[in-house]
Each structure stands twice: as C-alpha cells, then as structure tokens.
Design an enzyme around this catalytic site. Structure first.
Site, PDB file in Angstrom:
ATOM      1  N   LYS A  19       0.847  -1.189   0.000  1.00 44.35           N
ATOM      2  CA  LYS A  19       0.000   0.000   0.000  1.00 44.35           C
ATOM      3  C   LYS A  19       0.883   1.240   0.000  1.00 44.35           C
ATOM      4  CE  LYS A  19      -3.911   1.834   2.672  1.00 44.35           C
ATOM      5  NZ  LYS A  19      -4.831   1.505   3.783  1.00 44.35           N
TER       6      LYS A  19
ATOM      7  N   LEU B  90      -6.724   8.719   3.354  1.00 43.58           N
ATOM      8  CA  LEU B  90      -6.857   7.317   3.798  1.00 43.58           C
ATOM      9  C   LEU B  90      -8.170   7.028   4.516  1.00 43.58           C
ATOM     10  CD1 LEU B  90      -3.320   6.395   5.249  1.00 43.58           C
ATOM     11  CD2 LEU B  90      -4.171   6.016   2.942  1.00 43.58           C
TER      12      LEU B  90
ATOM     13  N   SER C 236      -9.408   1.613   2.837  1.00 45.78           N
ATOM     14  CA  SER C 236      -8.513   2.431   2.040  1.00 45.78           C
ATOM     15  C   SER C 236      -7.459   1.628   1.280  1.00 45.78           C
ATOM     16  CB  SER C 236      -7.828   3.473   2.921  1.00 45.78           C
ATOM     17  OG  SER C 236      -7.057   2.860   3.941  1.00 45.78           O
TER      18      SER C 236
ATOM     19  N   ILE D 220      -7.433   0.946   9.959  1.00 44.81           N
ATOM     20  CA  ILE D 220      -7.729   1.736  11.163  1.00 44.81           C
ATOM     21  C   ILE D 220      -9.223   1.662  11.498  1.00 44.81           C
ATOM     22  CG2 ILE D 220      -8.149   3.963  10.023  1.00 44.81           C
ATOM     23  CD1 ILE D 220      -6.602   5.303  12.321  1.00 44.81           C
ATOM     24  N   GLY D 221     -10.038   1.233  10.477  1.00 45.27           N
ATOM     25  CA  GLY D 221     -11.467   1.106  10.710  1.00 45.27           C
ATOM     26  C   GLY D 221     -12.089   0.041   9.812  1.00 45.27           C
ATOM     27  N   GLY D 222     -11.215  -0.722   9.145  1.00 49.18           N
ATOM     28  CA  GLY D 222     -11.699  -1.747   8.212  1.00 49.18           C
ATOM     29  C   GLY D 222     -10.950  -1.771   6.898  1.00 49.18           C
ATOM     30  N   SER D 223      -9.852  -1.019   6.806  1.00 49.91           N
ATOM     31  CA  SER D 223      -9.208  -0.757   5.509  1.00 49.91           C
ATOM     32  C   SER D 223      -8.471  -1.933   4.884  1.00 49.91           C
ATOM     33  CB  SER D 223      -8.246   0.425   5.641  1.00 49.91           C
ATOM     34  OG  SER D 223      -8.970   1.618   5.796  1.00 49.91           O
TER      35      SER D 223
END
Length: 557
Positions: free
Chosen positions: A130, A179, A205, A226-229
C-alpha cells in the site's frame, strides 16, 4: 508563479505511464464490460508458464522458489506483467519500478545459486505494498497532490523486514485521499474499481491492494486498517485478509494520515488469495523480531501452541458466536445467506454456533468517530493547503445531491480540548472492559467450560456497493476499538435467484431503511460475499487457525 496542483498531477501521471514497459500494454475492454477477472489470462500478454506462476498459491510458490525450480526473476516478471495488466483494467497501482524489482530478483537468484540457501522464509516472493510503506528512493504520494515529489529517505521497518525475509517489494498501490475512506479515489491517480464488477467499489482504504490481488497481480499485498481498511477491500474483492492487533506488525517509518492519534492505531496486515499466504506472512514477520525495529511493536514471536488452539480445546468442538446484525443495520440477503451457510457448515463439522448479541456497537462506533474527529480536519487541511488541492467530499462517480448520505470521512470537531479527548479515550477503555466481561460471561452457557471461541460477523451490511455508496464501516471499526484480530474469508457470491429482495422488515433505524432500499441483486452483479472471524487481542495465531477450520468446513473438507 509555482505550478498548479493540476499541473503537478499531470506530470505525475505522465511519469507513472512512462514507467510501464510499452510491450506490456494491452487492448483494454470497454467500460461496459464489467467483469475483467479473466482478461489477464486471455489478453495474450502472459505466457502459459506465467499464467501458471501467477495462479500458484503462496506456499507452493515459495517451495518452487526455494528449490530453484522457478527463478525469482521469472516469478517477479510474471507478477509484474500481471500487475500492469491489472493497472490497465482497474487502476490499482501508484509506484511502478520494474528495473529495481528485477535487479533485486536477480540478486536473490544469485544468492541461492552461490550459497545453496534461501535468504529467508519469503525468498524470491514479490509483495505489493500500500502507498504508505516507504521504500528508499521511491515516491510516497499517499493520495495527496501535496506529497508528489516526496521521496523516501529510508525504508519503513516492515519493508526492511520483508527484504531480510527474502521478499521482493515490487509495486505500490492506490489509496483514497486522507486514507479515511472505505473506497479508493484521489485527485492524483483517480479511482480504483472492482475487477469482479467495475461499476462497484474495490473498497478502501487498501482498495488498490484488494483489486490487484483479486486479479492475481500480486501473491501477497500489505494493507493497513484503522477502521476496516484491510477487511473491506478483502471482502469486496473476494480475498482473505487479516487485521492484526495493535503492534503485532511494525508500523515505524511508514507515512500515514492523522499521525499522533494513537488511541486507536492503524495496523498493517496481509491480503491474499489463500489462507496459507496470510499465515506465512504473519509468521515470517513475527519471527523476525520486529520489536527491535519499532518501539511500539509487541514482543511476541509466532506462538505455535496458540496456533494449535491449546486454549480452544485444540480445535475440537469449538463454539462460534454469530452476529446476525449490529443493532443498527440488517445486512442484505447475500450476507445473511453467507452467515447461514457458515453456520450450517460449522454445525455439520461438529462445532456449535450460538447467536452473538452485539454489545453497544453504535456507542463503540460513535466513540471511535469522535476520537478521529478531534483533530482530523486540521490534519487534512495542513496537507492539502500546501498545494490548494480540494478536499474530496464524496466518492460518488458523479457528484450529486446525495453527498450528505455518502460522505463517510470523519468531519472534525476542533473544539474538543485535550481533556475532552481524554474523556473519549476513557469511554473507549470502559467499552473494552465491558466487552471483555461480556465475552468471559459466555463461559457459563457454552457447555465447554470456555467462553465463546470466536465471533463470526458481516464485514459490511452489503457486498461491494456502487462507487460512492460505501458510507458505513461500522461492522469492521468496532474491532479496531476493541483491538480484536479479525480475519476476512470468502463464502459465496451474490446470486440473483437465491438473494432475491425480501419484503421490508421492521427497520432498526433510518439508516437501516436506507440500506434496505439500496439492495437490488442486479446492482450487485457478481459481487463476492465474505465474512470475518474475530478473536481476542493479540490472538492472531488462534484466529488464523480457527479461520482455517471455518474455511475447511465451508469447502466441505
């Protein structure tokens, strides 16, 4: 007068295009051809052997590389060509450096030839990164016009570890601006689309990784979450993907947005077409002592006893909790069917499945959003103001009046004081404590003497939606707040017959009603359907082993 942000973008796009060998350009199908997963093998660019190499799973690839049956140069070339095909089909790459990767591959081949030994457990394996993982001398734009021309002065800790393990980082992949979106679009490289249906999002992201790996343009991709990326692109693109606990994989030396926000840290993890590849990656990195390169990395080598499920009855007669919905949105029919399939497969394999009642999921998500919002807008503005590029407000393919419902990113609340932020962090800790107590309490009802072994839940209330419509990461982000390792695995695909629209249910919320209206099986044509399995903090090995059990049950093994 300096150059405008648009001129900077035009120059960057030109340089990116020039990095692609002209002989690797293909005839790209029209936009009306939605599914492009078969094109890498039918376009004529890859030889039969290159097709075979790129279809081979990571564990077998590594054996062939270690025995010198296949050279690193031929494996890297095969995946590079396929990655460039993927780029032309779904726009997934940012940095392209063919000569550098092939030079590295030759060094690895020479080392194996002269010593008879591999460099490390990932010897010769191309790995995509990434666009956050710094490689010395490579640009890291990370979706920001303002960062064009920003070249890394040294490798990120994880990149150093991958080199030491014998891997060959060979491309970098697209991300959304800031992001902080579960889709992938920015002002520099544009939009990454889903190879299973190009009218749908690849997620974010780590959407560039998801799309690339789904087209087998890379054997393993490294994303961040960080939240599902990691999990959202893995699910939308039909892959395996692991969100590890904080500090299990080193983050030092990588670029990021919202740096300094360490209440809910971002984590790196793998995306792969095989479960074995995820395990191989995690074991290689954990065994390389990342805590000697990153002060925040956890001092924990790969734990084989944990992988053998010593704390989970050695994998016999497991008890899984299924979360059917999060109390806010009822998932679409294909997701419910995947949960039902998984339950039936596990019960047929001799395991027990119980209903998991979500505990304060909305409060967990709101707390996370408030933590992010404390400083995020100032963070974005600080970067975008350098060039004056606009802050993207919607991921819709064509901006429309729906912005209010499709703006996902936290909007910022600069009025939160340091003390106010401390109260949010305190609330997060209280919620983690409550969840732990609730989980422990299940030991009274499982019949095994142990609490529930793992939770199985949706990754999102839908399969990959159309561009701009992924405005919900609540099913994944709760596990970021709780710091539970979560492993996404494929189950099925949207089926227009099996997944017909159901009559309206009693809606849990206004969002639930909106979500119900979004569903039409035709819209989600060919979309993969995945679920996630979550365990306890720092329990990656057990989570991998339990996902292997679920995967085998689904495949009827």
């Amino acid at each position: 007068m300096g150059q405008s942000w648009q001129e900077a973008v035009a120059d960057k796009k030109r340089r990116q295009a020039e990095a692609i060998p002209k002989q690797w350009l293909i005839s790209v199908p029209p936009a009306t051809e939605l599914t492009v997963t078969s094109i890498p093998e039918s376009c004529g660019l890859l030889t039969d052997k290159e097709v075979l190499i790129t279809k081979t799973e990571v564990d077998v690839l590594l054996k062939k590389l270690a025995s010198a049956e296949w050279s690193s140069v031929e494996v890297t070339t095969a995946f590079y060509k396929r990655a460039i095909i993927a780029q032309q089909l779904v726009n997934c790459l940012t940095e392209i450096f063919v000569d550098r990767a092939l030079a590295r591959a030759k060094e690895l081949d020479d080392h194996l030839k002269s010593t008879g030994k591999v460099v490390g457990p990932l010897h010769g394996l191309p790995i995509s990164l990434k666009d956050q993982l710094c490689m010395k001398g490579v640009e890291n734009v990370m979706g920001y016009v303002s960062w064009i021309g920003k070249y890394a002065e040294k490798n990120a800790a994880l990149v150093d570890i991958l080199y030491e393990c014998g891997a060959n980082p060979f491309v970098q992949t697209n991300v959304p601006q800031t992001l902080m979106w579960p889709e992938t679009f920015n002002n520099v490289f544009g939009r990454t689309v889903n190879p299973h249906n190009r009218s749908l999002t690849s997620g974010g992201s780590s959407g560039g990784e998801g799309a690339l790996v789904a087209l087998r343009g890379s054997p393993i991709g490294v994303g961040s979450d960080i939240g599902g990326s990691i999990r959202i692109p893995s699910a939308f693109c039909g892959l395996y993907g692991l969100r590890p606990s904080y500090g299990r994989i080193p983050y030092a030396g990588a670029v990021n947005s919202m740096e300094g926000q360490d209440s809910v840290p971002s984590v790196f993890g793998p995306l792969c077409n095989s479960l074995a590849g995820v395990k191989i990656f995690m074991k290689a990195v954990a065994d390389s002592k990342p805590w000697l390169k990153d002060p925040l990395a956890v001092r924990k080598k790969w734990d084989e006893d944990e992988y053998k499920l010593e704390d989970h009855g050695r994998g016999k007669g497991l008890v899984f909790g299924i979360c059917w919905n999060n109390g806010v949105k009822v998932p679409h029919p294909p997701i419910i069917r995947a949960l039902e399939m998984t339950k039936a497969a596990l019960e047929a394999a001799g395991h027990t499945v119980v209903d998991w009642v979500p505990h304060k999921h909305a409060e967990l998500c709101n707390t996370l959003n408030d933590i992010w919002s404390a400083g995020c807008l100032e963070d974005y503005d600080t970067v975008t103001s350098i060039t004056g590029e606009p802050l993207i407000e919607t991921m819709l393919a064509e901006a429309s009046g729906e912005i209010a419902k499709t703006n996902f990113r936290p909007t910022g609340n600069a009025s939160v004081s340091a003390y106010g932020l401390w109260q949010l962090q305190k609330a997060k800790l209280r919620l983690r404590q409550e969840y732990l107590a609730m989980w422990e309490e299940t030991a009274k009802t499982t019949g095994t003497g142990r609490p529930v072994d793992a939770i199985i839940s949706p990754v999102a209330p839908y399969a990959a939606p159309p561009h701009g419509m992924n405005s919900d990461a609540s099913y994944t982000s709760i596990y970021n707040v709780l710091d539970y390792p979560s492993f996404v695995f494929p189950v099925t695909r949207v089926d227009p017959v099996k997944d017909a629209k159901k009559p309206p249910h009693k809606f849990l919320s206004e969002e639930d009603e909106d979500n119900y209206k979004l569903y039409d099986p035709k819209t989600f044509f060919n979309a993969p359907v995945n679920l996630q399995l979550s365990g306890r903090t720092q329990e990656e090995e057990a989570v991998i082993a339990m996902t292997e059990i679920v995967d085998a049950a689904l495949k009827g093994k």
